[in-house]
Design a protein around this motif. Structure first.
Motif, mmCIF file in Angstrom:
data_model
loop_
_atom_site.group_PDB
_atom_site.id
_atom_site.type_symbol
_atom_site.label_atom_id
_atom_site.label_comp_id
_atom_site.label_asym_id
_atom_site.label_seq_id
_atom_site.Cartn_x
_atom_site.Cartn_y
_atom_site.Cartn_z
ATOM 1 N N VAL A 1 -7.046 -2.670 -2.008
ATOM 2 C CA VAL A 1 -6.910 -4.051 -2.485
ATOM 3 C C VAL A 1 -7.837 -4.276 -3.677
ATOM 4 O O VAL A 1 -9.038 -3.967 -3.627
ATOM 5 C CB VAL A 1 -7.218 -5.059 -1.363
ATOM 6 C CG1 VAL A 1 -7.227 -6.481 -1.913
ATOM 7 C CG2 VAL A 1 -6.194 -4.932 -0.243
ATOM 8 N N ILE B 1 -1.089 -5.112 -4.382
ATOM 9 C CA ILE B 1 -2.487 -5.251 -3.949
ATOM 10 C C ILE B 1 -3.512 -5.161 -5.076
ATOM 11 O O ILE B 1 -4.714 -5.208 -4.833
ATOM 12 C CB ILE B 1 -2.835 -4.248 -2.820
ATOM 13 C CG1 ILE B 1 -2.697 -2.799 -3.297
ATOM 14 C CG2 ILE B 1 -1.975 -4.511 -1.600
ATOM 15 C CD1 ILE B 1 -3.143 -1.772 -2.254
ATOM 16 N N GLU C 1 -0.265 -11.000 3.854
ATOM 17 C CA GLU C 1 -1.099 -12.181 3.609
ATOM 18 C C GLU C 1 -1.278 -12.439 2.112
ATOM 19 O O GLU C 1 -1.251 -13.590 1.666
ATOM 20 C CB GLU C 1 -2.455 -12.010 4.303
ATOM 21 C CG GLU C 1 -2.346 -12.070 5.826
ATOM 22 C CD GLU C 1 -3.644 -11.711 6.533
ATOM 23 O OE1 GLU C 1 -4.627 -11.353 5.833
ATOM 24 O OE2 GLU C 1 -3.676 -11.779 7.770
ATOM 25 N N ILE C 2 -1.447 -11.363 1.339
ATOM 26 C CA ILE C 2 -1.557 -11.510 -0.121
ATOM 27 C C ILE C 2 -0.281 -12.134 -0.695
ATOM 28 O O ILE C 2 -0.325 -13.082 -1.489
ATOM 29 C CB ILE C 2 -1.820 -10.137 -0.790
ATOM 30 C CG1 ILE C 2 -3.250 -9.668 -0.494
ATOM 31 C CG2 ILE C 2 -1.586 -10.210 -2.306
ATOM 32 C CD1 ILE C 2 -3.521 -8.224 -0.895
ATOM 33 N N CYS D 1 3.591 -8.812 -3.112
ATOM 34 C CA CYS D 1 2.448 -8.373 -2.310
ATOM 35 C C CYS D 1 1.613 -7.294 -3.000
ATOM 36 O O CYS D 1 0.746 -6.688 -2.347
ATOM 37 C CB CYS D 1 2.915 -7.847 -0.959
ATOM 38 S SG CYS D 1 3.841 -9.035 0.028
ATOM 39 N N SER E 1 -3.671 0.956 1.622
ATOM 40 C CA SER E 1 -4.530 0.427 2.682
ATOM 41 C C SER E 1 -5.404 -0.704 2.141
ATOM 42 O O SER E 1 -5.410 -0.991 0.943
ATOM 43 C CB SER E 1 -5.413 1.537 3.241
ATOM 44 O OG SER E 1 -6.411 1.890 2.295
ATOM 45 N N GLU E 2 -6.163 -1.321 3.038
ATOM 46 C CA GLU E 2 -7.053 -2.408 2.620
ATOM 47 C C GLU E 2 -8.077 -1.926 1.594
ATOM 48 O O GLU E 2 -8.549 -2.703 0.763
ATOM 49 C CB GLU E 2 -7.754 -3.008 3.834
ATOM 50 C CG GLU E 2 -6.807 -3.803 4.733
ATOM 51 C CD GLU E 2 -7.538 -4.571 5.814
ATOM 52 O OE1 GLU E 2 -8.311 -5.487 5.461
ATOM 53 O OE2 GLU E 2 -7.343 -4.244 7.005
ATOM 54 N N ARG F 1 -0.459 -5.773 7.249
ATOM 55 C CA ARG F 1 -0.748 -7.196 7.402
ATOM 56 C C ARG F 1 -1.482 -7.757 6.179
ATOM 57 O O ARG F 1 -1.230 -8.880 5.741
ATOM 58 C CB ARG F 1 -1.580 -7.416 8.672
ATOM 59 C CG ARG F 1 -1.925 -8.859 8.988
ATOM 60 C CD ARG F 1 -0.740 -9.691 9.363
ATOM 61 N NE ARG F 1 0.058 -9.075 10.409
ATOM 62 C CZ ARG F 1 1.182 -9.596 10.888
ATOM 63 N NH1 ARG F 1 1.624 -10.725 10.390
ATOM 64 N NH2 ARG F 1 1.871 -8.983 11.834
ATOM 65 N N HIS F 2 -2.401 -6.963 5.613
ATOM 66 C CA HIS F 2 -3.154 -7.435 4.441
ATOM 67 C C HIS F 2 -2.232 -7.686 3.248
ATOM 68 O O HIS F 2 -2.443 -8.634 2.477
ATOM 69 C CB HIS F 2 -4.253 -6.438 4.066
ATOM 70 C CG HIS F 2 -3.766 -5.055 3.763
ATOM 71 N ND1 HIS F 2 -3.297 -4.210 4.747
ATOM 72 C CD2 HIS F 2 -3.667 -4.373 2.585
ATOM 73 C CE1 HIS F 2 -2.938 -3.060 4.188
ATOM 74 N NE2 HIS F 2 -3.142 -3.139 2.880
ATOM 75 N N GLU F 3 -1.184 -6.859 3.107
ATOM 76 C CA GLU F 3 -0.232 -7.063 2.021
ATOM 77 C C GLU F 3 0.592 -8.327 2.243
ATOM 78 O O GLU F 3 0.840 -9.107 1.316
ATOM 79 C CB GLU F 3 0.692 -5.851 1.888
ATOM 80 C CG GLU F 3 -0.013 -4.565 1.477
ATOM 81 C CD GLU F 3 0.963 -3.423 1.311
ATOM 82 O OE1 GLU F 3 1.787 -3.478 0.368
ATOM 83 O OE2 GLU F 3 0.907 -2.478 2.116
#
Length: 343
Positions: A181, A139, A26-27, A137, A177-178, A22-24
């Motif tokens: 980032v 990171i 959103e980026i 995406c 993973s987060e 999900r974090h990717e």
């Protein structure tokens, strides 16, 4: 032509819909929004791994809908995978894709190689080399500069005019993973395009993609027992007459095939006769330069056409950073000047 509205499709793996990336997502969405691009996530793009694995018809419908929607001027593939060939009956059995297809930007790589061949069959110019999750995406604190340059050119002009080598290459990221980032990947000096045989210049329309995707879909049934049959049924891989005077692009995947498998794949193409009719071969840099010297040696040993130009170390496909190569536009390759120019 500036891209105003972009549709994201998951034609292979459904990973884009999973919570752990999900974090990717959103980026990537924020980066596209910062370009002023309107984004449409096609209805099944976020359905996840299990659903899309079991519903190739839903993946196919998203592609058809993206072409049918005249307001969408670019189709961006989420990521690759290994079974986009399963879309074939839902796209070709009743000419479903042919009825709606029209010229708009289509960008993806890896397993998407097969989608490029589908669209080439229908006369569509496509763009190979990047995907949403792998590139937009990214990171790191920003998209990788070389990658970003070609993506921006494509979405602001509608094409790519000139490719030159990247000054660096990156060791592939292992932690997505987060925690990763904002963490940069180690980089190394890149040596540029390397001509290992043939004329310094050659030209033609480029077509090809991921070597494993070509091998396991068009020549070998060991991964899925119906790939070759389905692709032959719908005549997805061009005939030798259609390959005449084209430039073949080959790049290896993140699986980093061992030399014995690489040799088997090159030999399959040699037996087909493709190296006797194309005007040259572009070879992508392998991930982390794994087996690079072995691959060059194997091509020199197994490709019998001694006059064929073989240009290696192109920053395309599974090794970062990545350029974008247009398929279906006349290209002029100059190894001495280190350029690939498109008309």
């Amino acid at each position: 032509m500036k891209v105003k509205k972009l549709g994201i499709v998951s034609l292979s793996k459904g990973i884009l819909g999973e919570d752990f990336i999900r974090h990717e997502l959103e980026i990537g969405l924020k980066r596209l929004q910062d370009y002023g691009v309107e984004i449409v996530l096609m209805p099944h793009a976020l359905k996840g791994l299990d659903y899309l694995q079991n519903h190739p018809e839903s993946r196919a419908k998203d592609l058809i809908d993206a072409f049918e929607d005249d307001s969408i001027d670019m189709i961006l593939c989420a990521i690759g995978g290994d079974d986009t060939y399963r879309l074939l009956p839902y796209l070709f059995e009743d000419h479903q894709l042919e009825r709606v297809v029209n010229q708009k930007i289509f960008l993806g790589f890896s397993d998407t190689t097969v989608n490029h061949f589908m669209l080439h069959k229908l006369g569509i110019i496509t763009f190979y080399g990047q995907s949403f999750l792998s590139d937009v995406c990214e990171i790191s604190s920003e998209m990788l500069p070389y990658t970003k340059k070609y993506f921006e050119e494509l979405i602001t002009t509608g094409t790519v005019k000139r490719i030159t080598p990247s000054e660096v290459w990156y060791e592939e990221r292992e932690d997505f993973s987060e925690k990763g980032v904002g963490v940069s990947m180690p980089s190394f000096a890149n040596q540029g395009f390397e001509l290992i045989r043939g004329n310094k210049t050659f030209e033609g329309q480029i077509l090809g993609g991921c070597l494993e995707s070509i091998f396991y879909n068009f020549f070998d049934n060991s991964r899925y027992d119906d790939t070759v049959e389905l692709c032959r049924k719908y005549e997805i891989f061009p005939s030798l007459e259609e390959w005449k005077d084209k430039i073949l692009l080959l790049e290896t995947s993140e699986e980093r095939p061992e030399p014995a498998l690489f040799r088997e794949m090159i030999c399959a193409l040699e037996r087909y006769g493709i190296f006797d009719v194309v005007s040259g071969v572009l070879v992508g840099k392998p991930q982390n330069e794994m087996y690079y010297e072995d691959y060059k040696k194997i091509m020199l040993e197994e490709i019998s056409n001694q006059k064929l130009s073989l240009l290696c170390n192109i920053n395309i496909g599974h090794s970062t950073p990545r350029c974008i190569i247009p398929f279906g536009i006349h290209a002029k390759v100059d190894s001495e000047r280190q350029t690939i120019l498109f008309e």
